[in-house]
Structure formats: structure tokens, C-alpha cells
Design a protein around this motif. Structure first.
Motif, mmCIF file in Angstrom:
data_model
loop_
_atom_site.group_PDB
_atom_site.id
_atom_site.type_symbol
_atom_site.label_atom_id
_atom_site.label_comp_id
_atom_site.label_asym_id
_atom_site.label_seq_id
_atom_site.Cartn_x
_atom_site.Cartn_y
_atom_site.Cartn_z
ATOM 1 N N LYS A 1 0.617 -1.372 0.283
ATOM 2 C CA LYS A 1 0.032 -0.381 -0.135
ATOM 3 C C LYS A 1 0.818 0.887 -0.296
ATOM 4 O O LYS A 1 0.631 1.966 -0.704
ATOM 5 C CB LYS A 1 -0.970 0.207 1.290
ATOM 6 N N THR A 2 1.570 1.391 1.112
ATOM 7 C CA THR A 2 2.621 2.417 0.953
ATOM 8 C C THR A 2 3.145 2.622 -0.375
ATOM 9 O O THR A 2 3.374 3.383 -1.193
ATOM 10 C CB THR A 2 3.947 2.131 1.494
ATOM 11 N N GLU A 3 3.316 1.239 -1.505
ATOM 12 C CA GLU A 3 4.721 1.457 -2.504
ATOM 13 C C GLU A 3 3.045 2.620 -3.517
ATOM 14 O O GLU A 3 3.539 3.026 -4.235
ATOM 15 C CB GLU A 3 4.997 0.082 -2.837
ATOM 16 N N GLN A 4 1.987 2.025 -3.116
ATOM 17 C CA GLN A 4 0.967 2.374 -3.486
ATOM 18 C C GLN A 4 0.583 4.026 -3.939
ATOM 19 O O GLN A 4 0.623 5.060 -4.857
ATOM 20 C CB GLN A 4 -0.134 1.892 -3.954
ATOM 21 N N VAL A 5 0.663 4.173 -2.324
ATOM 22 C CA VAL A 5 0.480 5.516 -2.049
ATOM 23 C C VAL A 5 1.756 6.240 -2.941
ATOM 24 O O VAL A 5 1.785 7.190 -3.974
ATOM 25 C CB VAL A 5 1.091 5.462 -0.503
ATOM 26 N N ASP A 6 3.179 5.558 -3.163
ATOM 27 C CA ASP A 6 4.910 6.316 -3.813
ATOM 28 C C ASP A 6 4.565 6.456 -5.049
ATOM 29 O O ASP A 6 4.437 7.897 -5.410
ATOM 30 C CB ASP A 6 5.743 5.948 -3.163
ATOM 31 N N THR A 7 4.087 5.787 -5.421
ATOM 32 C CA THR A 7 3.861 5.367 -7.378
ATOM 33 C C THR A 7 2.468 6.792 -7.466
ATOM 34 O O THR A 7 3.083 7.073 -8.675
ATOM 35 C CB THR A 7 3.109 4.452 -7.683
ATOM 36 N N SER A 8 1.746 6.465 -6.685
ATOM 37 C CA SER A 8 0.400 7.407 -6.736
ATOM 38 C C SER A 8 0.470 8.551 -6.561
ATOM 39 O O SER A 8 0.086 10.097 -7.808
ATOM 40 C CB SER A 8 -0.637 7.138 -6.265
ATOM 41 N N VAL A 9 1.598 10.041 -6.119
ATOM 42 C CA VAL A 9 1.799 10.507 -4.905
ATOM 43 C C VAL A 9 2.975 10.983 -6.679
ATOM 44 O O VAL A 9 2.777 11.865 -6.789
ATOM 45 C CB VAL A 9 2.427 10.919 -4.260
ATOM 46 N N ALA A 10 3.707 10.112 -7.145
ATOM 47 C CA ALA A 10 4.883 10.335 -8.115
ATOM 48 C C ALA A 10 4.398 10.891 -8.843
ATOM 49 O O ALA A 10 4.631 11.599 -10.101
ATOM 50 C CB ALA A 10 5.878 9.506 -8.422
ATOM 51 N N GLU A 11 3.362 9.804 -9.337
ATOM 52 C CA GLU A 11 1.720 10.138 -11.127
ATOM 53 C C GLU A 11 1.640 11.632 -10.478
ATOM 54 O O GLU A 11 1.279 11.720 -11.815
ATOM 55 C CB GLU A 11 1.303 8.686 -11.499
ATOM 56 N N VAL A 12 0.529 11.880 -9.894
ATOM 57 C CA VAL A 12 0.521 12.997 -9.424
ATOM 58 C C VAL A 12 1.230 14.125 -9.492
ATOM 59 O O VAL A 12 1.034 15.219 -10.449
ATOM 60 C CB VAL A 12 -0.650 12.976 -8.168
ATOM 61 N N GLY A 13 2.598 13.840 -8.543
ATOM 62 C CA GLY A 13 3.591 15.278 -8.813
ATOM 63 C C GLY A 13 3.789 15.407 -10.660
ATOM 64 O O GLY A 13 3.725 16.178 -10.584
ATOM 65 N N ARG A 14 3.815 14.322 -11.139
ATOM 66 C CA ARG A 14 4.312 14.315 -13.149
ATOM 67 C C ARG A 14 3.074 15.004 -13.789
ATOM 68 O O ARG A 14 3.419 16.274 -14.047
ATOM 69 C CB ARG A 14 4.694 12.992 -13.556
ATOM 70 N N ALA A 15 1.959 15.201 -13.039
ATOM 71 C CA ALA A 15 0.594 15.324 -13.952
ATOM 72 C C ALA A 15 0.879 17.004 -13.657
ATOM 73 O O ALA A 15 0.873 17.836 -14.742
ATOM 74 C CB ALA A 15 -0.693 14.423 -13.564
ATOM 75 N N LEU A 16 0.956 17.065 -12.396
ATOM 76 C CA LEU A 16 0.869 18.278 -12.089
ATOM 77 C C LEU A 16 1.920 19.236 -12.401
ATOM 78 O O LEU A 16 1.970 20.533 -12.542
ATOM 79 C CB LEU A 16 0.686 18.848 -10.486
ATOM 80 N N SER A 17 3.357 18.718 -12.507
ATOM 81 C CA SER A 17 4.329 18.999 -13.392
ATOM 82 C C SER A 17 3.944 19.878 -14.695
ATOM 83 O O SER A 17 4.478 20.912 -14.918
ATOM 84 C CB SER A 17 5.533 17.839 -12.868
ATOM 85 N N ASP A 18 3.850 18.532 -15.353
ATOM 86 C CA ASP A 18 3.428 18.852 -16.352
ATOM 87 C C ASP A 18 2.163 20.702 -16.716
ATOM 88 O O ASP A 18 2.770 20.903 -17.363
ATOM 89 C CB ASP A 18 2.637 17.455 -17.444
ATOM 90 N N PHE A 19 1.995 20.400 -15.817
ATOM 91 C CA PHE A 19 0.042 20.904 -16.204
ATOM 92 C C PHE A 19 0.871 22.273 -15.709
ATOM 93 O O PHE A 19 0.898 23.867 -16.169
ATOM 94 C CB PHE A 19 -0.710 20.400 -14.954
ATOM 95 N N GLY A 20 1.523 22.279 -14.574
ATOM 96 C CA GLY A 20 2.349 23.783 -13.478
ATOM 97 C C GLY A 20 2.694 24.062 -15.299
ATOM 98 O O GLY A 20 3.001 25.662 -15.371
ATOM 99 N N SER A 21 3.642 23.154 -15.441
ATOM 100 C CA SER A 21 4.752 23.886 -16.621
ATOM 101 C C SER A 21 3.943 24.848 -17.590
ATOM 102 O O SER A 21 4.418 25.823 -18.025
ATOM 103 C CB SER A 21 6.100 22.845 -17.175
ATOM 104 N N THR A 22 3.012 23.718 -18.404
ATOM 105 C CA THR A 22 1.727 24.539 -19.197
ATOM 106 C C THR A 22 1.789 26.014 -18.921
ATOM 107 O O THR A 22 1.852 26.879 -19.211
ATOM 108 C CB THR A 22 0.121 23.562 -19.515
ATOM 109 N N VAL A 23 0.428 26.246 -17.604
ATOM 110 C CA VAL A 23 0.435 26.881 -17.190
ATOM 111 C C VAL A 23 1.522 27.789 -17.022
ATOM 112 O O VAL A 23 1.023 29.505 -16.869
ATOM 113 C CB VAL A 23 -0.395 26.645 -15.845
ATOM 114 N N LEU A 24 2.756 28.171 -16.867
ATOM 115 C CA LEU A 24 3.634 29.098 -16.354
ATOM 116 C C LEU A 24 3.580 29.238 -17.024
ATOM 117 O O LEU A 24 4.080 30.817 -17.580
ATOM 118 C CB LEU A 24 4.858 28.156 -15.805
#
Lengths: 116, 949
Positions: free
Chosen positions: B72-95
Motif C-alpha cells: 500500500k505504501t508503494e502504491q501511495v508513492d507511485t500514485s503520488v509520483a504520478e500525480v506529481g508528474r501530472a501537476l508538473s506538466d500542468f504547472g509548466s503549461t500554466v507557467l
């Protein structure tokens, strides 16, 4: 020669206590994630669907982390309890139990994940 | 076409862009800083190490149960990292897009201002309006136009600007929308992806920002047990809902007893009622931490302690609940059935009556209550619902196939919280505590666990090891004794073989010479004679070989015999050697400092405990049929358990069990040991003693520190008892003040002892310290009982320290008179015990010695300082400072200072074993002599084995 008490004190107890700290670390890491998610939500801008998704994700992650913690808490707590029972059944609250208490074999740990 | 560009949507869009830098920052944190999985892995990795040191039936389960945490904790890490990447892409676009939007907003605002000034800007050429709102006209100053013509302007620039802004806005918005959609999609894909297999119950999920108390499930009842329980009756035949008036009564100042009773039973359904009589405050406590231990304890009662006591336990429950079925179970003559039925009782099966068919449901429900819910951590020893049920089922299986799941009943009774009722009833059951101690040792069977266990006295394996060591020593000794003979025999065999060879060689040579000389017949005769000689020598070699083999086997036979004696065990009531009547076995060992000491191991220390421990060791291998036989045999062991348990017959049984004075008689020297100056043990009068005592011989080789450890005399862990003792001792101190005080040489490194011989009429008052109300148990306050039940008072007859020492107890209120006694202070001196006798009891009175006498306890005997010590002892101890004066006057020469003889009392030197060995030795010698005699008579070999005769 190593006594059972020594085994508990020097081998089992450190693991249990370490596990407890690991649980706390998981909790801390979980809180950190949620704080970051909260920051991202704030940074996402008002009305942004990303913020909404993040809210849901935060809730989900909270569930994950809480799930993990709850399970870890049960397991680790079970370890503590088992060791308590193990000692108690063996020593009947002798000095060894007291010493065991001193070294940290205490009560089941109670995990609460708060995002304040 | 609108006249102006809408501004507010742009502003709203910009607002929805948020802070892209912060988004990217958060994204980076999520991508790189998430440690949940790492920590989960650390936890899992650490937890798995338990398998190397935590040995119990549930070890595998406990270790494996952490695995989902890692997942479960690995799932959390994976999920959070994926979300981080998505946010990063989104943030870069918005930037990128956000400044563009802001720029577009400015342009739009500017455009709108211009457009406002030119309402007809949408025309290709439009008049220029003057301040009066009328089209202006060209004047003579205007070039290229005729005066009077309306002034017009070219609007193509504004058209272009409008298009550009609009297009850019569209593009920007589209890109933003796409980025948002991608991001939302990516985040959503990581949301709730793993909750399907959650261990948590379904329900609303936690929202960020909620406090723990606001979390889903907080405050919700774990189970609807109230409704369920309300439908049936409790074991007392009353509705569970009746607890309300009981609560009211208690809350209104009802009796503590009522609270205790309620508490004891409600714990079984996960309810604990805490009531502080001093403050009147109370509260209910629900959940696993209450019910878990109680039910686990109850399960263990029924499963693991089933053999002798479950009938009694069932009986006790039956009595308490008025359940005749349980009482019948308790009275059952078939112990296997007792176990099974009691298990059924616990699991709620087949119990008509008060619990009825609700029993199973109740048990199941309680189990559910016992399972930790959200926010509830842990249930004893089991990680999850399946674990607990599995453990109980496993317990049942163990019972079925003769397995063993152990704990101590006193823990159980404490866990049950039934205290004075269930617990003490159980404790009074004959043989009860001995079984519990056996149970205590079940996990010692794991060979990988370091041993011996210093605080668990019943390390029988260690005892066996020590006995086997003694047997091995004896075997070595036998081998040493035989080795000389063996050497002689082997030499002789070799010599005879050589002689044979020489005879043959000589004969052949002589034969050759004779043949060469033409004396053929003589040559034949020479060979024939040689053949006869070598044949005779063959007979001798055979005899010698048999004798050698006979001797060679002696040592191993001794060892085997000793081992057999150790393993098989003898009648615990007949002494260790049966024939000689000598109890106990002395053998030489070494203390921690390497000093040689003699330790006595008595047969009483092995039986009946050891016999059953041995059974327990084999327990897992038994078939159900064998297990049944073992159980049956166990029940027939003398003086332990009468399965037709009934209060009317229980008392004499308990009495019998509790009166096993280990063969003590009026000639036995006993010792009462007290820590640090607490030597006032004569507090029942000048000629009586009480409390825990041991045979002096069992304590002889111990230093003061060793005794203090082995007898666990450091009462620090028994503060209430210690305080109680102080109070009890006070009259004694007062009574004897001036006579026993001040003690000489009393210091923290020593102990005080009363060494005495019990009065013959009071022998029966000596009992093994089996916990019982016959020992004044009921006089103790509950909190003291809790303390006393622990070590060193194990209620087994064996002290709780590292070295097993049989002990007896003289009940408070009775006391044992003595005929002879010495007040002794024992302290340590270079690792050896040194005793100073400062008072003696002779002819009915105590006499204080003006000049205390100092002795050394060396190898189990007391050595007076005036007696010449062995050189090695003198060397080790130095010149002792002892005083002999006053010995005669005080009658010290009559003091019984018998201690077990050593050396010759090696394990194998007892009874039939010794006789057998002696017989075999004699037989070997006889055969040897016979062989020698035969050969001597034949005159063909020398008469002496060494060949010198």
C-alpha cells in the motif's frame, strides 16, 4: 547465555520500537504528502478542475496512508501486544515485564492521521 | 460580432491558473519527496527481522501480515509520483500560458478602450466622431481629402488586433483546458485506485483538512452489537440491556464488587467499565483492546490449559452462570471431551442453556468487536480478523491433534479480569499451576531460541542437559578407568599377533632348512607344531579381543544407562535412585567464575513437571489417539488431578497437592533466606518460622548474590509485598530488638538466613507454594495477589530464579516450630559464600554469640576457619578471619551442617545402573582373567598381561 528476556530486550524490542518509529515516519510522510497536496490545491487556482481532482486525490491518499497506517498499526500493535502477552504470560508482571516496559514495550500504538 | 473583447472570462481564467510556480514546486515535492513507500519498505524490512528472534506459533503470520503495508505504501508513492508528474506538466503549461493570458488581458483591455472610442471600428472605414458625437469633417488643413468631407479612419488594424487577441485567447484557453484535462485525468487515475482492497470498511473518505475526530467513522459504533445482544440473554439469564440500571447503580455509588463483576463479564463483549471509587468518575470503554485480551485469554484457557483445568474452568463458569451443562462438562470423566466441549463452550457451539444458540453468535460478534476497527490498533498476538479466528481455530486443531497453544492461566485470569472469581478458582485447581508452567515452556521447545532462560526456572531442557553432562562425566570416568586395561589388552593382542607371526616365520625357515637337509618329516612336524601354537594364540587373541570389547563398551553403557535413567525418570515419590533412598543427584559443575561447585539436582525437580514437559516436547508429533492417551495418562498421575472435581472433594485434593514437602523430615536442615538484613523471620514467636523456605542443601553452593538472584529476593519488583512484609516484620523487629540487632556484617552484599530443622510435629505445615487460599491467600489484598502471583512465587514448588531451587512455603498463621536453628549471615568473599553464624537456637531458646562464627561454604560443605583448608581453597580465599570461641558453649558442635557428599555421587552411581555397570565390569574382568588363565594353563603364553612375567 542469552535469556528470553534478553532476546526480547535486545532483539524483539528494538524491532518493535523501530517499527513504531517507521509507522510514525509513514504517518509523517503521509502528512507531508497531504500538506503538499494541499499546497498544490491552493496553487492550482480557484475553480480549477485540477484542484478538485487533487482534493479527491488527497482524500484517496489519505485513505491509502491511513489504510497503510491502520494496517501497520494493527500489525505493529499486534507485535507489541503479542510481546506483552509473551512476556506477561511468562513473567507474570515480574521485574522483567517492568523492564520490558522500560525499554519500550508498552501499549498498542494508536495512529491517527491528521492533516492540520 | 461583439464590439469588445470580454475581459472577465480572461481574468477568471487567469485566476484559475493559480500559482504555476507553486504548483511546480509542489509537484517536485510530490515527485521526489514522497517517503511513504520508503518508510513502508523500511517498516516491512525491519518487521521481517522478527522472524529471527520472535518465536511463537503466530510468528509467520505476524511477519507476513506486514506485507500489505509495503504494497500500500508503494502504491501511495507511485500514485503520488504520478500525480506529481501530472501537476508538473500542468504547472509548466500554466507557467507559459498564464503570462500569455495576462498579456492578452492587457491587450484586450487596451483594445476594448480603443474600441469604445470607435464604435464603428468594425467598418473598414468609419467616421471620426467629434466631442459632440457628430462625425467630424475634413478641413483645409487635412491633406488628401476635400474639405467638408466626413473624416474617416482605416479600421483594419483593430480588426487585426481583435482577431489576434481572440485567437491567442482561444489557443491559450484550449491549451489550458487540455492541460487541465490531462492533469485531472492523470490525478483521477491515481485516485481510489487501490481502495478496492482496502482493509478498511467502506464509507466516506477522509477529506483533507479534517481532523482525526472528523474522520469518517469517528464516533461511529463499531458494531451493532447492542441490538444483537439485546435479543438474547447474558450468561446470567438477563438481557444485556439490563446493564443500564447496573450502570446507574454503579454510577450512583454502588459497590466496587458490582463494578468488578460487571467489568469482568462485559469485557468479554468488548466493554470495559472504568469506575474510580475515589472520585466517582466513570466511563465506558469499548473495543478491541478490551475484548481482545479477554477472549484471547478465554480461548487460551479452553485450548491450552484444557487438560486438567478446563473442566474446572468450565465448572467454574458453570457455577458462576448457573449453567448445569458447563458443570457437567466440568464433571466429565473424559478429559478429551472436556477439552472439546470446553472449546465448544468458548466457540459457542452446542451449549444449550443460558448462552443458548446465541453463544456462537455472541462469540462471533465478540470476535468482530475484537477486531480493530478504524483507529483501533492491535489485538493481542493476532494481526487481523482472520488471524484471531485462525488462531482460535488453530488452537482447536491443536487440541484435536494433540497440539499445544500455551499461556499461563494467571495471565489468562488477569486478562479475563475475573480475579477473585474465575481466576482464583482456576488457581486452586489441583495441578493447575504446574500445567501452566509446562505451558509456559512450550516455546522453549524451539531449539533456535537461546537458552537457558534466566527468569524461567523450568528450563527442564537445561536440567536434562546438566544431568546428561553428569552422565557424560561418569562415562568419561568409566572410560578413564578402563583405558589402562584397554591399552594393556590392545598391546597384548598386538604382541600375540607378533608372536604368531614370529612363530610362523621361524617355523617356515626351520622347515626349509630341514627340507634342504633331507629331513622332510621333521620339517612337517615343525610346521605342525607352529600351527598348533598359533592356533592357541588365536584362541587367546579372541579372548583378549572379547575382553577388550567388553571393557570398551562399558563407558558407553554407563552413558546410555545414565541417559536412560535421566530420560525415563523414576518415581517422583521414591527418590532419585530408588534403591538407596537418597534424594537428588549431586554433580560437579562450575560457576560463572570457573570455580568448581557441587550442585544437587533432586528427582523432585523433574517429576512430575519433567515427565509432562517431556510429553509436551513430543506433543506436536502425537496422533489424536496418542494425544488422548497422554491426556488420559496425565489425569492419572498421582496427586494431581481428580477429574471428578467438586468443591466438596476439592479441598482435600488441594490440600494433598499443596502438601508435598519433598521428603523433608525433622532431620532435614531447612533455610529461610531474607534479603539485606531482613532476617527477622521469627515473627510468629521465638520458635516458629514461616514464609518461603528451602532445603539448606539446595542452597549450599550458592553465594549470597546467587541466592538473591535465584530466589529473586530483590523485592523491588514487589513493592506492595515488600511493604506488607515490612509491616509484618515490624512486630518481630520490636520483639527481638536488642537480641537480633544489630546484625554484624550485614550489608548490601549479603543475605540473612535462618537455618533450622523443623519440628517433627510441624512437618505437615510445609507445603509446596501452589497458589491457593490454603496458604492464607484470601488474606492478601487483590493488588498484592497480583504481585505475589508473579515470580518468584510461581506456585510450582520451584523458585523463580535462574537456578532451579525447590522451595516450600509455611503458611502465614501456622508457622513451623524448629528444634535447632542458626541465624546466619551469608555474604560473598572472592566469589565464594562465607557465612557468619551470629545466633543459635538450642534447648528452646536463642543465644546470641558474642563472637560470631565464620564459615566458608566450599563445594557444598561448610568449612570452619580453624579447620585446615585445602591448599587450593586457602590460596583462593586467603586466610579466613574466623572465630571459634563460644562454639562449645553455644552447642555449635551439634549444629547440623550436613551437606550432600560430592564426587562419588555422580549420576550413574545410583541403584540398578551402578550395579549393572559393576556387574559388567566384573564380568569383563572375569572373562579377561579366564582368557589369561586358559592361556597360562596352556603354557603357551606368558602369565602376565604386560608380558614381563
Amino acid at each position: 547465555m542469552t535469556s528470553r528476556y534478553d532476546v526480547i530486550k535486545h532483539q524483539v524490542a528494538p524491532i518493535l520500537n523501530g517499527a513504531k518509529r517507521d509507522c510514525e515516519a509513514i504517518e509523517s510522510a503521509g502528512k507531508s504528502i497531504l500538506r503538499t497536496v494541499d499546497e498544490a490545491i491552493s496553487a492550482s487556482g480557484e475553480g480549477n478542475p485540477v484542484a478538485g481532482a487533487l482534493i479527491e486525490f488527497g482524500a484517496s491518499t489519505t485513505g491509502y496512508v491511513r489504510d497503510s497506517l491502520d494496517l501497520a498499526g494493527r500489525v505493529v500493535g499486534a507485535g507489541f501486544n503479542a510481546t506483552n502477552a509473551y512476556i506477561e504470560a511468562d513473567c507474570h508482571m515480574t521485574a522483567n515485564v517492568r523492564r520490558a516496559l522500560e525499554v519500550g514495550i508498552t501499549r498498542p500504538i494508536d495512529h491517527k492521521l491528521e492533516t492540520t | 460580432m461583439s464590439e469588445a473583447i470580454p475581459i472577465q472570462p480572461i481574468k477568471d481564467r487567469i485566476k484559475r491558473c493559480g500559482d504555476p510556480s507553486a504548483i511546480i514546486g509542489a509537484a517536485d515535492t510530490l515527485m521526489t519527496g514522497c517517503q511513504v513507500g520508503t518508510q513502508g519498505e523500511a517498516l516491512t524490512s525491519r518487521w521481517r527481522k522478527l522472524s529471527g528472534c520472535y518465536f511463537a506459533p503466530e510468528t509467520g503470520q505476524l511477519v507476513a501480515s506486514i506485507t500489505p503495508v509495503q504494497t500500500k505504501t508503494e502504491q501511495v508513492d507511485t500514485s503520488v509520483a504520478e500525480v506529481g508528474r501530472a501537476l508538473s506538466d500542468f504547472g509548466s503549461t500554466v507557467l507559459i500560458l498564464k503570462p500569455q493570458l495576462e498579456n492578452l488581458l492587457k491587450r484586450a483591455e487596451k483594445f476594448n478602450a480603443e474600441a469604445a472610442a470607435r464604435p464603428t471600428w468594425r467598418h473598414t472605414a468609419s467616421p471620426v466622431y467629434g466631442p459632440d458625437g457628430q462625425p467630424e469633417h475634413y478641413t483645409s488643413h487635412d491633406h488628401g481629402h476635400n474639405p467638408g468631407d466626413a473624416v474617416t479612419v482605416d479600421n483594419s488594424g483593430m480588426h487585426h488586433e481583435y482577431s489576434e487577441i481572440s485567437s491567442a485567447l482561444d489557443k491559450c484557453q484550449r491549451q489550458l483546458a487540455e492541460a487541465e484535462a490531462d492533469c485531472v485525468s492523470a490525478i483521477a487515475s491515481q485516485t481510489n485506485s487501490g481502495l478496492a482492497d482496502s482493509v478498511l470498511p467502506p464509507g466516506p473518505v477522509h477529506q483533507p483538512g479534517q481532523l482525526g475526530s472528523e474522520m469518517p467513522g469517528a464516533g461511529m459504533p463499531l458494531l451493532s452489537w447492542e441490538d444483537d445482544l439485546g435479543l438474547g440473554n447474558n450468561p446470567f439469564g438477563k438481557s444485556w440491556l439490563d446493564r443500564a440500571p447496573m450502570v446507574e447503580k454503579i454510577s450512583n455509588g454502588g459497590t466496587k464488587a458490582l463494578a468488578d463483576g460487571l467489568n469482568a463479564f462485559t469485557r468479554l463483549v468488548g466493554i470495559n467499565y472504568d469506575w474510580d471509587p475515589s472520585t466517582g468518575k466513570s466511563h465506558w470503554d469499548f473495543g478491541a483492546h478490551v475484548a481482545g485480551p479477554a477472549w484471547l485469554g478465554l480461548a487460551r484457557v479452553s485450548i491450552s490449559l484444557g487438560l486438567p483445568m478446563v473442566g474446572g474452568a468450565a465448572y467454574g463458569v458453570g457455577r458462576m452462570t448457573g449453567n448445569s451443562t458447563l458443570r457437567k462438562i466440568g464433571d466429565s470423566l473424559n478429559p478429551v471431551n472436556v477439552v472439546k466441549q470446553s472449546w465448544d463452550a468458548v466457540s459457542g457451539k452446542g451449549l444449550p442453556g443460558g448462552w443458548g444458540t446465541r453463544g456462537g453468535y455472541l462469540a462471533g460478534n465478540v470476535l468482530q468487536v475484537a477486531i480493530p476497527g478504524p483507529g483501533k490498533a492491535g489485538i493481542a498476538a493476532m494481526a487481523d480478523k482472520e488471524g484471531l479466528i485462525g488462531a482460535m481455530a488453530r488452537g482447536a486443531q491443536y487440541v484435536g491433534k494433540g497440539g499445544w497453544l500455551g499461556t499461563d492461566v494467571r495471565f489468562t485470569s488477569k486478562a479475563l479480569g475475573l480475579g477473585d472469581k474465575f481466576g482464583s478458582l482456576a488457581d486452586r485447581l489441583p495441578g493447575f499451576t504446574r500445567v501452566s508452567d509446562m505451558v509456559n515452556n512450550w516455546h522453549l521447545n524451539d531449539q533456535s531460541l537461546p537458552r537457558p532462560v534466566d527468569h524461567a526456572p523450568l528450563s527442564v531442557d537445561d536440567r536434562f542437559g546438566r544431568l546428561n553432562d553428569a552422565a557424560a562425566t561418569a562415562a568419561d570416568r568409566a572410560a578413564d578407568r578402563n583405558s589402562g586395561h584397554l591399552g594393556q589388552l590392545n598391546d597384548e593382542i598386538a604382541r600375540v599377533r607378533q608372536q604368531q607371526s614370529q612363530i610362523t616365520t621361524d617355523a617356515l625357515q626351520r622347515s626349509t632348512e630341514l627340507r634342504a637337509a633331507g629331513r622332510a618329516q621333521e620339517a612337517v612336524d615343525v610346521v605342525s607344531q607352529a600351527r598348533a601354537k598359533t592356533g592357541a594364540l588365536d584362541t587367546r587373541v579372541q579372548a583378549l579381543t572379547e575382553a577388550r570389547d567388553q571393557l570398551d563398551g562399558a563407558a558407553s553403557r554407563r552413558h546410555a544407562a545414565a541417559s536412560g535413567r535421566v530420560d525415563s525418570g523414576l518415581d517422583p515419590h521414591a527418590g532419585s535412585d530408588g534403591a538407596s533412598g537418597k534424594r537428588g543427584i549431586d554433580y560437579v559443575t562450575r560457576d560463572k567464575d570457573g570455580n568448581e561447585v557441587v550442585v544437587t539436582v533432586g528427582r523432585h525437580e523433574f517429576d512430575p513437571v519433567s515427565a509432562r514437559q517431556e510429553l509436551m516436547n513430543r506433543w506436536p508429533d502425537l496422533t489424536p489417539e496418542q494425544a488422548g492417551k497422554v491426556i488420559d495418562a496425565y489425569g492419572k498421575l498421582p496427586g494431581i488431578h481428580d477429574r471428578a472435581f467438586d468443591p466438596a472433594t476439592a479441598a482435600p485434593l488441594v490440600e494433598r497437592v499443596n502438601r508435598d514437602p519433598f521428603g523433608v523430615d525433622e532431620h532435614t536442615t531447612m533455610t529461610k533466606v531474607s534479603p539485606d538484613g531482613k532476617a527477622i523471620v521469627r515473627n510468629l514467636g521465638d520458635d516458629k518460622i514461616h514464609g518461603y523456605v528451602a532445603r539448606d542443601g539446595d542452597l549450599a553452593a550458592q553465594t549470597a548474590a546467587g541466592l538473591r538472584d535465584d530466589l529473586q529476593l530483590t523485592y523491588a519488583q514487589h513493592v506492595p509485598l515488600s511493604a506488607l512484609n515490612d509491616l509484618r516484620d515490624l512486630p518481630g523487629w520490636l520483639r527481638h530488638r536488642g537480641m537480633l540487632q544489630p546484625y554484624r556484617n550485614v550489608g548490601r552484599d549479603g543475605i540473612t538466613m535462618i537455618r533450622f530443622r523443623p519440628h517433627p510435629d510441624d512437618i505437615a505445615a510445609l507445603r509446596t507454594p501452589v497458589a491457593s487460599d490454603k496458604l492464607g491467600w484470601d488474606d492478601l489484598p487483590a493488588h498484592v495477589k497480583d504481585e505475589v502471583q508473579g515470580a518468584p512465587y510461581r506456585g510450582t514448588g520451584i523458585t523463580g530464579g535462574g537456578d532451579l531451587t525447590p522451595e516450600m512455603v509455611i503458611p502465614w498463621g501456622d508457622g513451623v516450630r524448629y528444634t535447632h536453628a542458626d541465624a546466619v549471615y551469608r555474604h560473598a568473599y572472592h566469589g565464594k559464600a562465607v557465612e557468619t553464624v551470629f545466633e543459635v537456637y538450642r534447648n528452646g531458646k536463642w543465644v546470641t554469640l558474642d563472637k560470631p562464627l565464620t564459615y566458608y561454604v566450599a563445594d557444598g560443605t561448610l568449612v570452619n576457619g580453624h579447620v585446615r583448608l585445602p591448599d587450593w581453597l586457602t590460596e583462593r580465599l586467603g586466610e579466613p578471619e574466623s572465630k571459634w570461641a563460644g562454639l562449645k558453649e553455644a552447642g555449635m558442635d551439634q549444629i547440623l551442617l550436613k551437606h550432600s557428599p560430592r564426587e562419588d555421587a555422580i549420576a550413574v552411581q545410583d541403584g540398578q545402573t551402578a550395579q549393572d555397570n559393576e556387574h559388567r565390569d566384573q564380568e569383563a574382568q572375569r572373562r579377561l582373567e579366564e582368557a589369561m588363565g586358559t592361556l597360562s594353563q596352556a603354557g603357551q603364553v606368558p602369565g602376565r598381561l604386560d608380558g614381563r612375567g
